[in-house]
Enzyme design. Structure first.
Site, PDB file in Angstrom:
ATOM      1  CG  HIS A  71      22.083  -9.742  43.520  1.00 62.01           C
ATOM      2  ND1 HIS A  71      22.435  -8.826  43.408  1.00 62.01           N
ATOM      3  CD2 HIS A  71      21.255 -10.038  44.538  1.00 62.01           C
ATOM      4  CE1 HIS A  71      22.235  -8.282  44.657  1.00 62.01           C
ATOM      5  NE2 HIS A  71      21.319  -8.889  45.520  1.00 62.01           N
ATOM      6  CD  GLU A 117      19.618 -13.018  50.797  1.00 63.29           C
ATOM      7  OE1 GLU A 117      20.289 -13.643  51.554  1.00 63.29           O
ATOM      8  OE2 GLU A 117      20.030 -12.242  50.042  1.00 63.29           O
ATOM      9  CG  ASN A 159      14.300  -9.008  48.779  1.00 66.35           C
ATOM     10  OD1 ASN A 159      14.129  -8.683  47.619  1.00 66.35           O
ATOM     11  ND2 ASN A 159      15.431  -8.515  49.230  1.00 66.35           N
ATOM     12  CD  GLU A 169      18.781  -7.311  47.158  1.00 65.35           C
ATOM     13  OE1 GLU A 169      19.857  -7.934  47.190  1.00 65.35           O
ATOM     14  OE2 GLU A 169      18.149  -7.629  48.249  1.00 65.35           O
ATOM     15  CG  ASP A 204      24.005  -6.727  41.140  1.00 63.43           C
ATOM     16  OD1 ASP A 204      23.440  -7.802  40.842  1.00 63.43           O
ATOM     17  OD2 ASP A 204      24.529  -6.635  42.223  1.00 63.43           O
TER      18      ASP A 204
HETATM   19  O1  9MR Z   1      25.246  -4.599  49.183  1.00 64.56           O
HETATM   20  C1  9MR Z   1      25.344  -5.302  50.691  1.00 64.56           C
HETATM   21  C2  9MR Z   1      27.144  -5.422  50.939  1.00 64.56           C
HETATM   22  O2  9MR Z   1      27.451  -4.151  51.076  1.00 64.56           O
HETATM   23  C3  9MR Z   1      27.273  -6.088  52.268  1.00 64.56           C
HETATM   24  O3  9MR Z   1      28.574  -6.426  52.264  1.00 64.56           O
HETATM   25  C4  9MR Z   1      26.629  -7.625  51.860  1.00 64.56           C
HETATM   26  C5  9MR Z   1      26.666  -8.561  52.948  1.00 64.56           C
HETATM   27  O4  9MR Z   1      25.973  -9.751  52.722  1.00 64.56           O
HETATM   28  O5  9MR Z   1      25.135  -7.454  51.571  1.00 64.56           O
HETATM   29  C6  9MR Z   1      24.874  -6.866  50.422  1.00 64.56           C
HETATM   30  O6  9MR Z   1      23.619  -6.808  50.207  1.00 64.56           O
HETATM   31  C7  9MR Z   1      22.950  -8.048  50.154  1.00 64.56           C
HETATM   32  C8  9MR Z   1      21.302  -7.598  50.346  1.00 64.56           C
HETATM   33  O7  9MR Z   1      21.074  -7.059  51.910  1.00 64.56           O
HETATM   34  C9  9MR Z   1      20.630  -8.847  50.244  1.00 64.56           C
HETATM   35  N1  9MR Z   1      20.704  -9.710  48.950  1.00 64.56           N
HETATM   36  C10 9MR Z   1      22.090 -10.033  48.535  1.00 64.56           C
HETATM   37  C11 9MR Z   1      23.085  -8.590  48.394  1.00 64.56           C
HETATM   38  C12 9MR Z   1      24.281  -8.550  48.207  1.00 64.56           C
HETATM   39  O8  9MR Z   1      25.154  -9.626  49.134  1.00 64.56           O
END
Ligand code: 9MR
Length: 451
Positions: A240, A163, A204, A268, A270
């Site tokens: 997402h 990011e 990513n 990722e 969803d």
């Molecule tokens: O799925 C992850 C969640 O359990 C955490 O609380 C969150 C914190 O930012 O991160 C989530 O995963 C993220 C991923 O590492 C990077 N892209 C966005 C995802 C969703 O926030």
């Protein structure tokens, strides 16, 4: 009315059934299940991976069974992030990350490492510290080198940088860019390559699925890294997504990265919806999932798709987007949703008949003849876009003509498929077809199979 060309080939006849009394009824159940064949086998036939983010301590019971049998790639959802592995400077905790890697090896799965350099989920000692650029460079190099070395030779890919961009394509202001300048990205990739020369190195990001300012910034970065000889093997498009907002330029965007000479992964996926989930929303979600999968299947350098949690019970969405959820392919209780079947179909799987049944009845019968009827019914949340019903007669019966289906009989075996106009069995609805046949002695009801 068209006569049959052979006794075993019956053409559909668009006649209304004249029969009256239902005399017999037997229900046959579709045989296909969510586990047959598993998504990972279907993905393999297309040369793709199907992955899921996982939580290490959940990898037992049904969660573990599904993660191990349906997917051929795992991404630790949180276990490899900086705050998880190095909560105290120089003191590493590999427990959950190791657990996931060991599970993956035991199940013949790939692992995507996630993630080495990010602005979020960093430990307090790092973010609260005061560092000179030289110190911070050393800290980052140590962290990357230690973690990549730990899993050297075991991971298919690493999300090295996560990011880095703002929505307008400018660089995000982070501890890294603010203190080290934007070339921290090139340095991180170079250190990762030195620690493990074989794992694929990715950048990513989210909201880079379609062609837009942010994905173009990522494109330009990758292009310049390639030109400079910096090791960059792939881009991760997080995906997402929001229900009904499939980015129509996804395939074009994947292709332009592929044309730069890097792999692309959907990392990722969803697709969230406003709760409650309804049949209509789940059907739309399935179409959106299928479109994403299709875009990846269509481009050779798209290596595969990872869903960010495979069950709604392990999804970040409800915690972050108030009133939203149901974003993954399985319910909280591990029932496959229409999105699950959409993924299977995008990989060439045949539509499952799960949740739909076929029933055979004889509405009318006379000395040597009878009229039969088959009704295919789907429960709420399930539907079919085509169908096939088959049965085997046990007493010499012979189908002579059929309507609202294409039926063939070979020996005792009858197979009927939908006509061109009635393949769709809607959620909570049914479709019927009829036929005439001959019998003598007895006319027992056969067991019918849907699928
Ligand atoms: O799925 C992850 C969640 O359990 C955490 O609380 C969150 C914190 O930012 O991160 C989530 O995963 C993220 C991923 O590492 C990077 N892209 C966005 C995802 C969703 O926030």
């Amino acid at each position: 009315m068209t006569p049959s060309r052979t006794p075993h080939r019956l053409l559909p006849l668009l006649l209304a059934a004249t029969a009256t009394a239902t005399t017999l009824l037997l229900t046959g159940t579709g045989t296909a299940t969510a586990a047959d064949p598993p998504l990972r086998d279907l993905a393999t036939t297309k040369g793709k991976v199907i992955g899921t983010a996982v939580t290490g301590n959940k990898l037992t019971g049904t969660y573990g069974d599904l993660a191990g049998t349906q997917f051929n790639s795992l991404t630790p959802g949180n276990a490899m992030k900086w705050e998880s592995v190095e909560p105290t400077r120089g003191t590493y905790n590999w427990t959950e990350a190791d657990q996931i890697v060991n599970f993956a090896q035991a199940h013949n799965q790939q692992v995507r490492g996630h993630t080495l350099v990010w602005h979020s989920q960093n430990p307090g000692w790092l973010t609260n510290g005061t560092w000179t650029p030289t110190q911070l460079t050393g800290i980052l190099q140590d962290h990357i080198t230690t973690e990549v070395t730990r899993y050297k030779g075991k991971l298919a890919a690493w999300d090295v940088v996560n990011e880095p961009f703002n929505e307008d394509g400018t660089y995000r202001s982070t501890i890294w860019s603010n203190n080290l300048g934007t070339d921290y990205i090139a340095q991180a990739l170079t250190w990762a390559r030195a620690a493990d020369p074989t794992t694929k190195l990715y950048i990513n990001d989210y909201n880079v699925e379609g062609v837009n300012a942010k994905s173009t910034a990522l494109y330009n970065l990758v292009k310049s890294l390639k030109e400079r000889g910096i090791p960059i093997d792939g881009v991760g498009l997080q995906a997402h997504l929001i229900l009904g907002q499939y980015p129509s330029s996804l395939q074009q965007n994947i292709q332009r990265f592929a044309d730069l000479g890097v792999d692309v992964a959907i990392t990722e996926l969803d697709i969230r919806m406003q709760l409650p989930a309804t049949d209509a929303k789940l059907t739309q979600q399935a179409a959106d999932y299928k479109a994403v999968m299709g875009a990846c299947v269509a481009v050779t350098r798209c290596v595969g798709v990872t869903v960010w949690g495979f069950t709604d019970s392990d999804s970040w969405i409800p915690d972050v987007f108030d009133g939203y959820g149901a974003a993954t392919p399985y319910t909280e209780n591990f029932s496959p949703k229409p999105a699950y079947y959409a993924i299977a179909q995008a990989f060439g799987g045949t539509p499952s008949t799960e949740g739909c049944t076929a029933s055979y009845s004889v509405p009318s019968q006379w000395n040597t003849g009878f009229t039969g009827q088959v009704t295919i019914t789907c429960s709420a949340g399930r539907s079919l876009s085509s169908w096939k019903v088959s049965w085997t007669y046990g007493a010499g019966q012979q189908v002579t003509q059929a309507w609202n289906a294409n039926c063939t009989q070979a020996g005792a075996a009858v197979t009927c498929v939908n006509a061109s106009y009635n393949g769709t069995v809607p959620s909570g609805g049914s479709v019927s077809f009829g036929f005439n046949g001959t019998w003598s002695g007895s006319n027992p009801v056969p067991t019918v199979t849907l699928g």
